[in-house]
Design a protein around this motif. Structure first.
Motif, PDB file in Angstrom:
ATOM      1  N   GLY A  27       7.510  12.770   2.978  1.00 25.15           N
ATOM      2  CA  GLY A  27       7.675  11.413   3.472  1.00 25.15           C
ATOM      3  C   GLY A  27       9.107  10.934   3.334  1.00 25.15           C
ATOM      4  O   GLY A  27      10.005  11.377   4.055  1.00 25.15           O
ATOM      5  N   SER A  46       5.372  -5.547  -1.897  1.00 22.07           N
ATOM      6  CA  SER A  46       5.506  -4.251  -2.570  1.00 22.07           C
ATOM      7  C   SER A  46       5.351  -4.440  -4.076  1.00 22.07           C
ATOM      8  O   SER A  46       5.479  -5.538  -4.597  1.00 22.07           O
ATOM      9  CB  SER A  46       6.863  -3.613  -2.257  1.00 22.07           C
ATOM     10  OG  SER A  46       7.902  -4.367  -2.828  1.00 22.07           O
ATOM     11  N   THR A  74       6.555   5.598   6.618  1.00 26.52           N
ATOM     12  CA  THR A  74       6.205   6.822   5.888  1.00 26.52           C
ATOM     13  C   THR A  74       5.668   6.445   4.507  1.00 26.52           C
ATOM     14  O   THR A  74       5.382   5.278   4.239  1.00 26.52           O
ATOM     15  CB  THR A  74       7.422   7.772   5.788  1.00 26.52           C
ATOM     16  OG1 THR A  74       6.999   9.006   5.227  1.00 26.52           O
ATOM     17  CG2 THR A  74       8.521   7.183   4.945  1.00 26.52           C
ATOM     18  N   ASN A  75       5.546   7.445   3.623  1.00 30.90           N
ATOM     19  CA  ASN A  75       5.037   7.219   2.266  1.00 30.90           C
ATOM     20  C   ASN A  75       6.018   7.818   1.260  1.00 30.90           C
ATOM     21  O   ASN A  75       7.102   8.237   1.616  1.00 30.90           O
ATOM     22  CB  ASN A  75       3.641   7.839   2.123  1.00 30.90           C
ATOM     23  CG  ASN A  75       3.613   9.294   2.524  1.00 30.90           C
ATOM     24  OD1 ASN A  75       4.622   9.993   2.457  1.00 30.90           O
ATOM     25  ND2 ASN A  75       2.477   9.766   2.970  1.00 30.90           N
ATOM     26  N   PHE A  76       5.603   7.879   0.003  1.00 28.60           N
ATOM     27  CA  PHE A  76       6.482   8.383  -1.055  1.00 28.60           C
ATOM     28  C   PHE A  76       6.244   9.854  -1.368  1.00 28.60           C
ATOM     29  O   PHE A  76       6.751  10.344  -2.364  1.00 28.60           O
ATOM     30  CB  PHE A  76       6.296   7.558  -2.335  1.00 28.60           C
ATOM     31  CG  PHE A  76       6.889   6.199  -2.242  1.00 28.60           C
ATOM     32  CD1 PHE A  76       8.245   6.011  -2.410  1.00 28.60           C
ATOM     33  CD2 PHE A  76       6.103   5.100  -1.977  1.00 28.60           C
ATOM     34  CE1 PHE A  76       8.810   4.759  -2.318  1.00 28.60           C
ATOM     35  CE2 PHE A  76       6.650   3.844  -1.888  1.00 28.60           C
ATOM     36  CZ  PHE A  76       8.010   3.669  -2.056  1.00 28.60           C
ATOM     37  N   LYS A  77       5.506  10.557  -0.570  1.00 26.70           N
ATOM     38  CA  LYS A  77       5.244  11.969  -0.835  1.00 26.70           C
ATOM     39  C   LYS A  77       6.472  12.805  -0.484  1.00 26.70           C
ATOM     40  O   LYS A  77       7.435  12.316   0.099  1.00 26.70           O
ATOM     41  CB  LYS A  77       4.021  12.429  -0.039  1.00 26.70           C
ATOM     42  CG  LYS A  77       2.756  11.737  -0.498  1.00 26.70           C
ATOM     43  CD  LYS A  77       1.561  12.246   0.238  1.00 26.70           C
ATOM     44  CE  LYS A  77       0.321  11.513  -0.269  1.00 26.70           C
ATOM     45  NZ  LYS A  77      -0.860  11.818   0.478  1.00 26.70           N
ATOM     46  N   ASN A 112       6.769   1.026  -6.586  1.00 23.12           N
ATOM     47  CA  ASN A 112       7.403   1.525  -5.370  1.00 23.12           C
ATOM     48  C   ASN A 112       8.923   1.503  -5.485  1.00 23.12           C
ATOM     49  O   ASN A 112       9.599   2.403  -4.992  1.00 23.12           O
ATOM     50  CB  ASN A 112       6.966   0.698  -4.162  1.00 23.12           C
ATOM     51  CG  ASN A 112       5.512   0.916  -3.823  1.00 23.12           C
ATOM     52  OD1 ASN A 112       4.882   1.854  -4.275  1.00 23.12           O
ATOM     53  ND2 ASN A 112       4.959   0.018  -3.040  1.00 23.12           N
ATOM     54  N   ASP A 147       0.815  -1.224   0.000  1.00 21.94           N
ATOM     55  CA  ASP A 147       0.000   0.000   0.000  1.00 21.94           C
ATOM     56  C   ASP A 147       0.847   1.272   0.000  1.00 21.94           C
ATOM     57  O   ASP A 147       0.536   2.237   0.704  1.00 21.94           O
ATOM     58  CB  ASP A 147      -0.963   0.020   1.192  1.00 21.94           C
ATOM     59  CG  ASP A 147      -1.935  -1.140   1.174  1.00 21.94           C
ATOM     60  OD1 ASP A 147      -2.278  -1.603   0.063  1.00 21.94           O
ATOM     61  OD2 ASP A 147      -2.345  -1.597   2.260  1.00 21.94           O
ATOM     62  N   ASN A 148       1.932   1.280  -0.762  1.00 23.50           N
ATOM     63  CA  ASN A 148       2.810   2.441  -0.905  1.00 23.50           C
ATOM     64  C   ASN A 148       3.381   2.920   0.427  1.00 23.50           C
ATOM     65  O   ASN A 148       3.592   4.111   0.628  1.00 23.50           O
ATOM     66  CB  ASN A 148       2.085   3.597  -1.603  1.00 23.50           C
ATOM     67  CG  ASN A 148       1.687   3.233  -3.006  1.00 23.50           C
ATOM     68  OD1 ASN A 148       2.382   2.488  -3.687  1.00 23.50           O
ATOM     69  ND2 ASN A 148       0.562   3.746  -3.448  1.00 23.50           N
ATOM     70  N   LYS A 149       3.655   1.996   1.327  1.00 24.59           N
ATOM     71  CA  LYS A 149       4.247   2.339   2.615  1.00 24.59           C
ATOM     72  C   LYS A 149       5.734   1.999   2.581  1.00 24.59           C
ATOM     73  O   LYS A 149       6.161   1.026   1.969  1.00 24.59           O
ATOM     74  CB  LYS A 149       3.562   1.583   3.748  1.00 24.59           C
ATOM     75  CG  LYS A 149       2.123   2.019   3.946  1.00 24.59           C
ATOM     76  CD  LYS A 149       1.486   1.280   5.074  1.00 24.59           C
ATOM     77  CE  LYS A 149       0.029   1.683   5.207  1.00 24.59           C
ATOM     78  NZ  LYS A 149      -0.668   0.858   6.189  1.00 24.59           N
ATOM     79  N   ALA A 198       2.578  -3.214   7.523  1.00 24.66           N
ATOM     80  CA  ALA A 198       2.973  -2.773   6.188  1.00 24.66           C
ATOM     81  C   ALA A 198       3.459  -3.926   5.334  1.00 24.66           C
ATOM     82  O   ALA A 198       4.037  -3.735   4.301  1.00 24.66           O
ATOM     83  CB  ALA A 198       4.079  -1.713   6.291  1.00 24.66           C
TER      84      ALA A 198
END
Length: 173
Positions: free
Chosen positions: A104, A134, A98-101, A138, A78-80, A172
């Motif tokens: 993040g 993943s 965190t995430n890919f932003k 990602n 889930d993009n974590k 995750a």
């Protein structure tokens, strides 16, 4: 030579005027069409593939990177993304999710890179470990973040069982 002829009138039909057969030479138009097609085919630019440069190690150097300079990035579902500095058993920076932003993974890489540079005076090494859950996107995003953040040394490695258990603890995996 190409011609276009009009059909002649039948003998029994009445017509007011005698119409002459219409003859149009289409050779020049066909030649022009082929010239235009050839021109556009030869001048068209096809999309060029974009490739990322990958530096491979040279020689048989056995020297490793100390854990004080090694950031591990584990890609989960889930993009974590989970990251920690040092070893999984005794991390110098505790494992965080965190995430890919922009705020993040990128912010984490920049912050830890500055921390490592201040503490050791050397650059940071990043280990990217994709989990079985993943997705390929990602991994590409993580590689993009390395380029954006200016990380010079990074590697893609198999995920360790300890990393999997850390991902599972954070839901995750």
């Amino acid at each position: 030579m190409a011609e276009l002829n009009q059909t002649p009138e039948k003998a029994g039909s009445k017509s007011r005027s005698k119409k002459a057969a219409l003859r149009v030479d289409l050779t020049a138009m066909v030649d022009l069409a082929f010239l235009l097609i050839t021109f556009f085919i030869l001048t068209t630019t096809l999309s060029k593939p974009h490739a990322m440069d990958v530096a491979m190690p040279v020689g048989d150097e056995q020297g490793g990177v100390p854990e004080s300079r090694t950031l591990t990035v584990c890609l989960g579902k889930d993009n974590k993304v989970m990251y920690y500095l040092g070893l999984a058993n005794k991390p110098l920076v505790a494992a965080k999710l965190t995430n890919f932003k922009r705020d993040g993974l990128r912010k984490a890489i920049v912050d830890i890179r500055e921390q490592v540079k201040k503490a050791t005076g050397k650059s940071m090494m990043v280990m990217i470990k994709p989990a079985d859950t993943s997705v390929y996107e990602n991994l590409v995003s993580a590689l993009d973040e390395m380029t954006i953040a200016g990380v010079q040394q990074y590697a893609i490695a198999d995920i360790a069982p300890k990393d999997v258990s850390l991902l599972k603890d954070r839901q995750a995996y």
